[in-house]
Design a protein around this motif. Structure first.
Motif, PDB file in Angstrom:
ATOM      1  N   GLU A  25       0.848  -1.176   0.000  1.00  0.00           N
ATOM      2  CA  GLU A  25       0.000   0.000   0.000  1.00  0.00           C
ATOM      3  C   GLU A  25       0.892   1.237   0.000  1.00  0.00           C
ATOM      4  O   GLU A  25       1.636   1.472   0.945  1.00  0.00           O
ATOM      5  N   LEU A  26       0.827   1.988  -1.095  1.00  0.00           N
ATOM      6  CA  LEU A  26       1.583   3.240  -1.195  1.00  0.00           C
ATOM      7  C   LEU A  26       0.725   4.350  -0.627  1.00  0.00           C
ATOM      8  O   LEU A  26      -0.351   4.638  -1.142  1.00  0.00           O
ATOM      9  N   TYR A  27       1.201   4.966   0.456  1.00  0.00           N
ATOM     10  CA  TYR A  27       0.448   6.045   1.106  1.00  0.00           C
ATOM     11  C   TYR A  27       0.737   7.395   0.459  1.00  0.00           C
ATOM     12  O   TYR A  27      -0.162   8.106   0.033  1.00  0.00           O
ATOM     13  N   SER A  28       2.021   7.760   0.425  1.00  0.00           N
ATOM     14  CA  SER A  28       2.373   9.095  -0.048  1.00  0.00           C
ATOM     15  C   SER A  28       3.846   9.163  -0.420  1.00  0.00           C
ATOM     16  O   SER A  28       4.622   8.259  -0.115  1.00  0.00           O
ATOM     17  N   ILE A  29       4.190  10.284  -1.056  1.00  0.00           N
ATOM     18  CA  ILE A  29       5.577  10.576  -1.414  1.00  0.00           C
ATOM     19  C   ILE A  29       5.883  11.997  -0.966  1.00  0.00           C
ATOM     20  O   ILE A  29       5.111  12.918  -1.244  1.00  0.00           O
ATOM     21  N   SER A  30       6.986  12.147  -0.254  1.00  0.00           N
ATOM     22  CA  SER A  30       7.465  13.465   0.167  1.00  0.00           C
ATOM     23  C   SER A  30       8.704  13.784  -0.650  1.00  0.00           C
ATOM     24  O   SER A  30       9.700  13.065  -0.572  1.00  0.00           O
ATOM     25  N   GLN A  63      -0.054  23.158  -1.500  1.00  0.00           N
ATOM     26  CA  GLN A  63      -0.950  22.833  -0.397  1.00  0.00           C
ATOM     27  C   GLN A  63      -0.266  21.963   0.652  1.00  0.00           C
ATOM     28  O   GLN A  63      -0.569  22.056   1.826  1.00  0.00           O
ATOM     29  N   SER A  64       0.641  21.094   0.228  1.00  0.00           N
ATOM     30  CA  SER A  64       1.269  20.159   1.155  1.00  0.00           C
ATOM     31  C   SER A  64       2.611  19.709   0.591  1.00  0.00           C
ATOM     32  O   SER A  64       2.800  19.673  -0.622  1.00  0.00           O
ATOM     33  N   GLU A  65       3.529  19.351   1.491  1.00  0.00           N
ATOM     34  CA  GLU A  65       4.812  18.806   1.055  1.00  0.00           C
ATOM     35  C   GLU A  65       4.670  17.350   0.635  1.00  0.00           C
ATOM     36  O   GLU A  65       5.505  16.830  -0.081  1.00  0.00           O
ATOM     37  N   GLU A  66       3.612  16.681   1.091  1.00  0.00           N
ATOM     38  CA  GLU A  66       3.383  15.279   0.801  1.00  0.00           C
ATOM     39  C   GLU A  66       2.368  15.118  -0.317  1.00  0.00           C
ATOM     40  O   GLU A  66       1.342  15.782  -0.331  1.00  0.00           O
ATOM     41  N   ILE A  67       2.675  14.218  -1.254  1.00  0.00           N
ATOM     42  CA  ILE A  67       1.759  13.904  -2.344  1.00  0.00           C
ATOM     43  C   ILE A  67       1.073  12.597  -1.989  1.00  0.00           C
ATOM     44  O   ILE A  67       1.726  11.562  -1.834  1.00  0.00           O
TER      45      ILE A  67
END
Length: 99
Positions: A25-30, A63-67
């Motif tokens: 499960e890929l949550y996010s990328i910073s 909006q956010s540093e995390e994608i």
């Protein structure tokens, strides 16, 4: 949740399947350092036969540093996650958050 750091020098990781792990499960990328100039960054997930099964262009967001990715991938033997730049070899730094 696990985190792995990728860059233009080490742009992929592989997850091996075993009795306890058959999905990713890929949550996010910073992204700490975006490719410079006109270079682009793309997330690509590759199956056991080296066939891309998912692709998503990444771009900076104010909006956010995390994608957020929010995708789950089932597999049997292994799965590879790549961050690719165009042109190839453009410097970047990122962290992939997964479970």
């Amino acid at each position: 949740m696990e985190t792995i750091r990728l860059s233009h020098l080490n742009n992929a990781f592989r997850v091996e399947g075993n009795e306890k792990r058959r999905n990713l499960e890929l949550y996010s990328i910073s992204v700490q350092e975006w490719p410079a100039g006109e270079a682009t960054l793309k997330l690509v997930v590759v199956d056991e036969k080296d066939v891309p099964i998912y692709s998503q262009p990444l771009s900076p967001s104010q909006q956010s540093e995390e994608i957020s990715i929010g995708k789950n991938f089932g597999f049997y033997d292994h799965l590879s996650v790549h961050l690719r730049t165009e042109p190839e070899g453009s410097p970047f730094q990122a962290q992939v958050h997964f479970k």
